[in-house]
Motif scaffolding. Sequence first.
Motif, PDB file in Angstrom:
ATOM      1  N   ASP A   1       6.131   9.795 -10.321  1.00 43.29           N
ATOM      2  CA  ASP A   1       7.344   8.985 -10.308  1.00 43.29           C
ATOM      3  C   ASP A   1       8.109   9.107  -8.995  1.00 43.29           C
ATOM      4  O   ASP A   1       8.877   8.214  -8.644  1.00 43.29           O
ATOM      5  CB  ASP A   1       8.258   9.392 -11.468  1.00 43.29           C
ATOM      6  CG  ASP A   1       9.415   8.433 -11.657  1.00 43.29           C
ATOM      7  OD1 ASP A   1       9.153   7.228 -11.819  1.00 43.29           O
ATOM      8  OD2 ASP A   1      10.571   8.886 -11.635  1.00 43.29           O
ATOM      9  N   THR A   2       7.897  10.215  -8.276  1.00 38.08           N
ATOM     10  CA  THR A   2       8.563  10.412  -6.995  1.00 38.08           C
ATOM     11  C   THR A   2       7.565  11.012  -6.010  1.00 38.08           C
ATOM     12  O   THR A   2       6.494  11.496  -6.398  1.00 38.08           O
ATOM     13  CB  THR A   2       9.771  11.357  -7.096  1.00 38.08           C
ATOM     14  OG1 THR A   2       9.300  12.686  -7.323  1.00 38.08           O
ATOM     15  CG2 THR A   2      10.706  10.938  -8.231  1.00 38.08           C
TER      16      THR A   2
ATOM     17  N   PRO B   1       7.481  15.589  -6.613  1.00 40.09           N
ATOM     18  CA  PRO B   1       7.533  16.144  -7.972  1.00 40.09           C
ATOM     19  C   PRO B   1       7.495  17.670  -7.962  1.00 40.09           C
ATOM     20  O   PRO B   1       7.112  18.306  -6.977  1.00 40.09           O
ATOM     21  CB  PRO B   1       6.270  15.570  -8.625  1.00 40.09           C
ATOM     22  CG  PRO B   1       5.327  15.377  -7.486  1.00 40.09           C
ATOM     23  CD  PRO B   1       6.191  14.959  -6.325  1.00 40.09           C
ATOM     24  N   GLU B   2       7.859  18.266  -9.080  1.00 37.92           N
ATOM     25  CA  GLU B   2       7.787  19.710  -9.228  1.00 37.92           C
ATOM     26  C   GLU B   2       6.332  20.171  -9.237  1.00 37.92           C
ATOM     27  O   GLU B   2       5.422  19.409  -9.585  1.00 37.92           O
ATOM     28  CB  GLU B   2       8.470  20.136 -10.524  1.00 37.92           C
ATOM     29  CG  GLU B   2       9.958  19.834 -10.585  1.00 37.92           C
ATOM     30  CD  GLU B   2      10.568  20.238 -11.913  1.00 37.92           C
ATOM     31  OE1 GLU B   2       9.799  20.641 -12.821  1.00 37.92           O
ATOM     32  OE2 GLU B   2      11.808  20.145 -12.047  1.00 37.92           O
TER      33      GLU B   2
ATOM     34  N   THR C   1       7.970  12.709 -21.846  1.00 37.99           N
ATOM     35  CA  THR C   1       7.360  13.335 -20.668  1.00 37.99           C
ATOM     36  C   THR C   1       5.970  13.865 -20.986  1.00 37.99           C
ATOM     37  O   THR C   1       5.017  13.649 -20.232  1.00 37.99           O
ATOM     38  CB  THR C   1       8.253  14.482 -20.156  1.00 37.99           C
ATOM     39  OG1 THR C   1       9.517  13.940 -19.744  1.00 37.99           O
ATOM     40  CG2 THR C   1       7.606  15.202 -18.989  1.00 37.99           C
TER      41      THR C   1
ATOM     42  N   GLY D   1       6.341  12.814 -14.305  1.00 41.20           N
ATOM     43  CA  GLY D   1       7.609  13.388 -13.887  1.00 41.20           C
ATOM     44  C   GLY D   1       8.787  12.453 -14.035  1.00 41.20           C
ATOM     45  O   GLY D   1       9.897  12.789 -13.612  1.00 41.20           O
ATOM     46  N   LYS D   2       8.585  11.315 -14.670  1.00 43.97           N
ATOM     47  CA  LYS D   2       9.684  10.383 -14.902  1.00 43.97           C
ATOM     48  C   LYS D   2      10.774  11.083 -15.716  1.00 43.97           C
ATOM     49  O   LYS D   2      10.489  11.702 -16.743  1.00 43.97           O
ATOM     50  CB  LYS D   2       9.158   9.154 -15.649  1.00 43.97           C
ATOM     51  CG  LYS D   2      10.143   8.009 -15.776  1.00 43.97           C
ATOM     52  CD  LYS D   2       9.483   6.821 -16.485  1.00 43.97           C
ATOM     53  CE  LYS D   2      10.448   5.662 -16.655  1.00 43.97           C
ATOM     54  NZ  LYS D   2      10.732   4.993 -15.374  1.00 43.97           N
ATOM     55  N   PRO D   3      12.047  11.009 -15.290  1.00 42.01           N
ATOM     56  CA  PRO D   3      13.080  11.851 -15.916  1.00 42.01           C
ATOM     57  C   PRO D   3      13.602  11.370 -17.271  1.00 42.01           C
ATOM     58  O   PRO D   3      14.087  12.167 -18.059  1.00 42.01           O
ATOM     59  CB  PRO D   3      14.200  11.838 -14.876  1.00 42.01           C
ATOM     60  CG  PRO D   3      14.026  10.553 -14.129  1.00 42.01           C
ATOM     61  CD  PRO D   3      12.538  10.326 -14.079  1.00 42.01           C
ATOM     62  N   TYR D   4      13.578  10.070 -17.555  1.00 44.92           N
ATOM     63  CA  TYR D   4      14.106   9.544 -18.823  1.00 44.92           C
ATOM     64  C   TYR D   4      15.521  10.036 -19.088  1.00 44.92           C
ATOM     65  O   TYR D   4      15.852  10.524 -20.183  1.00 44.92           O
ATOM     66  CB  TYR D   4      13.195   9.934 -19.995  1.00 44.92           C
ATOM     67  CG  TYR D   4      11.817   9.330 -19.934  1.00 44.92           C
ATOM     68  CD1 TYR D   4      11.619   7.977 -20.177  1.00 44.92           C
ATOM     69  CD2 TYR D   4      10.707  10.113 -19.615  1.00 44.92           C
ATOM     70  CE1 TYR D   4      10.354   7.415 -20.123  1.00 44.92           C
ATOM     71  CE2 TYR D   4       9.442   9.562 -19.555  1.00 44.92           C
ATOM     72  CZ  TYR D   4       9.269   8.211 -19.811  1.00 44.92           C
ATOM     73  OH  TYR D   4       8.025   7.657 -19.749  1.00 44.92           O
ATOM     74  N   GLY D   5      16.374   9.905 -18.091  1.00 42.80           N
ATOM     75  CA  GLY D   5      17.710  10.472 -18.165  1.00 42.80           C
ATOM     76  C   GLY D   5      18.607   9.893 -19.239  1.00 42.80           C
ATOM     77  O   GLY D   5      19.589  10.526 -19.625  1.00 42.80           O
TER      78      GLY D   5
ATOM     79  N   ARG E   1      13.424  13.083 -24.551  1.00 41.55           N
ATOM     80  CA  ARG E   1      12.977  13.155 -23.160  1.00 41.55           C
ATOM     81  C   ARG E   1      11.722  14.017 -23.042  1.00 41.55           C
ATOM     82  O   ARG E   1      10.763  13.657 -22.356  1.00 41.55           O
ATOM     83  CB  ARG E   1      14.114  13.717 -22.306  1.00 41.55           C
ATOM     84  CG  ARG E   1      13.880  13.608 -20.823  1.00 41.55           C
ATOM     85  CD  ARG E   1      15.188  13.690 -20.080  1.00 41.55           C
ATOM     86  NE  ARG E   1      15.892  14.946 -20.283  1.00 41.55           N
ATOM     87  CZ  ARG E   1      17.133  15.049 -20.755  1.00 41.55           C
ATOM     88  NH1 ARG E   1      17.814  13.965 -21.096  1.00 41.55           N
ATOM     89  NH2 ARG E   1      17.715  16.226 -20.889  1.00 41.55           N
TER      90      ARG E   1
ATOM     91  N   THR F   1       4.436  19.605 -12.463  1.00 40.03           N
ATOM     92  CA  THR F   1       3.959  18.241 -12.677  1.00 40.03           C
ATOM     93  C   THR F   1       2.625  18.023 -11.986  1.00 40.03           C
ATOM     94  O   THR F   1       1.697  17.428 -12.564  1.00 40.03           O
ATOM     95  CB  THR F   1       5.002  17.236 -12.151  1.00 40.03           C
ATOM     96  OG1 THR F   1       6.247  17.449 -12.835  1.00 40.03           O
ATOM     97  CG2 THR F   1       4.552  15.812 -12.388  1.00 40.03           C
TER      98      THR F   1
END
Length: 369
Positions: A57-58, A61-62, A27, A12-16, A23, A65
Amino acid sequence: MKFIHTADWQLGKPYGRFEPEVRGALTEARFDAIDEIGKAATLHGANHVFVAGDVFDTEGPEDRTIVQAISRMERHPCRWWLLPGNHDFARNGGLWDRLRQRAGGTITVFSEPQAQEIEPGVWLLPAPLTHRHNLDDPTDLFDGMATPGARLRLGVAHGSIRDFGTQGETKNQIAPDRARRSNLDYLALGDWHGTLKVDGRTWYSGTPETDRFQRDEPGHILLVDVGKGREPTVTPIRTGRFQWIRRSWTVNDQAAFDAECDQLLGMIDPPATLFELSLAGITSLTDRVAMLGRLENDISHRVRYLDVRANDLVGRPSEDDLAQLAVEGMLGVAAAKLSARIEAGGPEALVAKRALERLFVEYSREEKA
């Protein structure tokens, strides 16, 4: 016994910082790494996979994920042992309760620091994190964990190994000699994203899919063969799809630059490469424009991602460059004045350099048109 040691999946790392196409690829590669881990476990006869923290990653997560992670793990016949880290720490009603509601019997989450016998005489001692930052050594509890009849004591933890002389407040710090202190046959660590041997019984596996530009050895898992009374045999296995390459080139003409480009392209798989390039040197404006043009119109289309830093590549107008501009009268006067300001240095030199380069580029475009 054999097992796989891995950590820092950070699903779930966003790679913003990247465009959506890049991205999305990065993912998906992190989920694909789970399949690579499961395949490696089956291939090498490892019945267990220890994930030493930061599976996600958090801590929120959604659902997709979580479901993707579970479905990927459950494709494979091994047992998965998950440890909360500082990114996905354990708390009541949080991520790990959501995961348990969906996961089958092959996935176990260590939300509590309680030793578990995973095979007859083989005990796994976990040190889950319950906060993002813990001031105490989370592995101190290993000393008090009962492991009756143990033939192997295996620890799994997430945190930093530092010398005892470190000044200031430390967080999630693990004693570097924890394996010896707690009579562990192996200590599987997470947090450092590159493969790192602390001692014969203590290793960081690193992340199985590289997620940043760095100099250590990411993109691996560890196959661990451990037995009582001997040092484990630890074998890194590459699982990462993408390479994150950072290079600094000093070039003074286009020929040297082209040679560097050709050598690089011969060493990499371009679609699986993220490339960060710093350029330095002194060259003619013609060559500088040509170098940046190749990067923009050729290399950037070959690799997955390109980041160029060219402020230290100085383009000074050669006599030929100025001659091209001089034929236009006022353009030649402007070019001469800008060139003089560049030579004089000072705060205006950088602006003058960019202005002269832009003047040259625009003139070249008009000539081609």
